[in-house]
Design a protein around this motif. Structure first.
Motif, PDB file in Angstrom:
ATOM      1  N   ALA A  17    -109.613   7.118  -7.370  1.00  0.00           N
ATOM      2  CA  ALA A  17    -109.766   6.926  -5.924  1.00  0.00           C
ATOM      3  C   ALA A  17    -109.667   5.461  -5.519  1.00  0.00           C
ATOM      4  O   ALA A  17    -109.000   5.123  -4.531  1.00  0.00           O
ATOM      5  CB  ALA A  17    -111.093   7.520  -5.462  1.00  0.00           C
ATOM      6  N   TYR A  20    -106.119   4.323  -5.811  1.00  0.00           N
ATOM      7  CA  TYR A  20    -105.353   4.985  -4.757  1.00  0.00           C
ATOM      8  C   TYR A  20    -105.521   4.228  -3.441  1.00  0.00           C
ATOM      9  O   TYR A  20    -104.544   3.932  -2.736  1.00  0.00           O
ATOM     10  CB  TYR A  20    -105.845   6.428  -4.618  1.00  0.00           C
ATOM     11  N   ALA A  21    -106.765   3.910  -3.103  1.00  0.00           N
ATOM     12  CA  ALA A  21    -107.045   3.188  -1.860  1.00  0.00           C
ATOM     13  C   ALA A  21    -106.379   1.818  -1.848  1.00  0.00           C
ATOM     14  O   ALA A  21    -105.892   1.358  -0.810  1.00  0.00           O
ATOM     15  CB  ALA A  21    -108.546   3.039  -1.670  1.00  0.00           C
ATOM     16  N   THR A  53    -107.983   8.763   0.837  1.00  0.00           N
ATOM     17  CA  THR A  53    -108.750   7.524   1.025  1.00  0.00           C
ATOM     18  C   THR A  53    -108.540   6.915   2.406  1.00  0.00           C
ATOM     19  O   THR A  53    -108.978   5.794   2.653  1.00  0.00           O
ATOM     20  CB  THR A  53    -108.376   6.491  -0.048  1.00  0.00           C
ATOM     21  N   MET A  76    -112.729  10.308  -3.142  1.00  0.00           N
ATOM     22  CA  MET A  76    -111.712   9.910  -2.168  1.00  0.00           C
ATOM     23  C   MET A  76    -112.343   9.715  -0.794  1.00  0.00           C
ATOM     24  O   MET A  76    -112.043   8.746  -0.086  1.00  0.00           O
ATOM     25  CB  MET A  76    -110.608  10.970  -2.097  1.00  0.00           C
ATOM     26  N   ARG A  77    -113.235  10.609  -0.431  1.00  0.00           N
ATOM     27  CA  ARG A  77    -113.878  10.525   0.883  1.00  0.00           C
ATOM     28  C   ARG A  77    -114.742   9.271   1.003  1.00  0.00           C
ATOM     29  O   ARG A  77    -114.817   8.650   2.072  1.00  0.00           O
ATOM     30  CB  ARG A  77    -114.708  11.785   1.127  1.00  0.00           C
ATOM     31  N   GLU A  79    -114.115   6.384  -0.379  1.00  0.00           N
ATOM     32  CA  GLU A  79    -113.192   5.286  -0.107  1.00  0.00           C
ATOM     33  C   GLU A  79    -112.749   5.311   1.352  1.00  0.00           C
ATOM     34  O   GLU A  79    -112.644   4.259   2.000  1.00  0.00           O
ATOM     35  CB  GLU A  79    -111.974   5.373  -1.035  1.00  0.00           C
ATOM     36  N   LEU A  80    -112.489   6.491   1.873  1.00  0.00           N
ATOM     37  CA  LEU A  80    -112.101   6.631   3.279  1.00  0.00           C
ATOM     38  C   LEU A  80    -113.185   6.087   4.201  1.00  0.00           C
ATOM     39  O   LEU A  80    -112.897   5.358   5.148  1.00  0.00           O
ATOM     40  CB  LEU A  80    -111.817   8.103   3.580  1.00  0.00           C
TER      41      LEU A  80
END
Length: 268
Positions: A17, A20-21, A53, A76-77, A79-80
């Motif tokens: 994650a 990815y971000a 993200t 992932m959330r 990071e978002l």
């Protein structure tokens, strides 16, 4: 999903994650605006579905929209939520969206539509969209019309090739939606050889491969980048293509339409 490999790849991204971000590309403003322009009336409330993200969430909030981001993976959330604190973040899936009926004017999907159970997801998207609203799947991929980019992606095809299903998404039909339209937008991402390799390492097939296979793939690509004149010396622009689909939610009795048609189909 019935395919366990597909399901494993779809749920693999949380392990990478943070990378990815940091390394995945964003989406060009003109591509987002083209998607929005399919909406009847002025769009204000937008859902970013399978938001990851928040790469697309950022672009939507930059337009002053009221954005809700739905993402099933907690890493992932997280990071978002760090990247886009102004967006409302919810746990959820495309097949079970945690929003009320007709809650949004547009549903965007960045780099995730091909992971969905498409018939069920389209039914849910149709439920949360108001009539005249628009569903907008988007994908970023390397621009293979550039010779060195085509050579790079061919060399790394085991891990870097776009899913064949992306092209098939154009043929999705559903009684709640008008046919999909599509357009493509060129843009670039500033890269180094190492940051591009970090991006490749966030691809699902690389994540789920045996460590020795992933290492061999990345070594091949590193050798190419170090010997290619366009990428061998510091920073360079990676040419990208953003493919955008959009389909408008039909007006009328959605439930009746579904009963009469039997659901949605993915054309061959």
């Amino acid at each position: 999903m019935s395919d366990p490999t597909h399901a494993r790849r779809a749920s693999s991204f949380g392990a990478r994650a943070a990378a990815y971000a940091q390394h995945r590309p964003d989406y060009p403003r003109e591509a987002i605006e083209w998607g929005l322009s399919g909406t009847s009336g002025t769009p204000r409330r937008v859902l970013d579905l399978g938001a990851g993200t928040g790469k697309l969430t950022l672009g939507l909030t930059a337009l002053g929209l009221d954005v809700t981001a739905v993402e099933p993976d907690p890493e992932m959330r997280a990071e978002l939520e760090r990247a886009v604190p102004s967006a409302k973040s919810l746990a959820g899936q495309a097949e079970r969206i945690p929003l009320a009926d007709a809650a949004v004017d547009a549903v965007f999907v960045g780099q995730a539509f091909h992971w969905f159970d498409v018939p069920d997801a389209m039914t849910e998207i149709g439920r949360v969209l108001r009539p005249g609203g628009v569903c907008v799947p988007m994908w970023n991929y390397e621009d293979e019309s550039v010779p060195w980019v085509a050579e790079f992606t061919t060399l790394g095809r085991d891990g870097a090739r776009r899913p064949a299903s992306v092209e098939n998404m154009r043929e999705v039909t559903h009684p709640a939606f008008e046919p999909f339209e599509s357009d493509r937008f060129r843009h670039t991402q500033r890269r180094t050889a190492e940051s591009l390799l970090e991006t490749i390492a966030t691809y699902s097939l690389v994540i789920v491969s045996a460590p020795e296979e992933s290492a061999a793939l990345l070594a091949r690509l590193r050798q190419f980048l170090s010997s290619n004149p366009a990428t061998a010396n510091g920073e360079f622009d990676l040419p990208l293509i953003t493919t955008v689909l959009r389909a408008r939610r039909r007006r009328g009795n959605f439930a009746l339409d579904l009963d009469q048609s039997g659901g949605s189909t993915l054309g061959s």
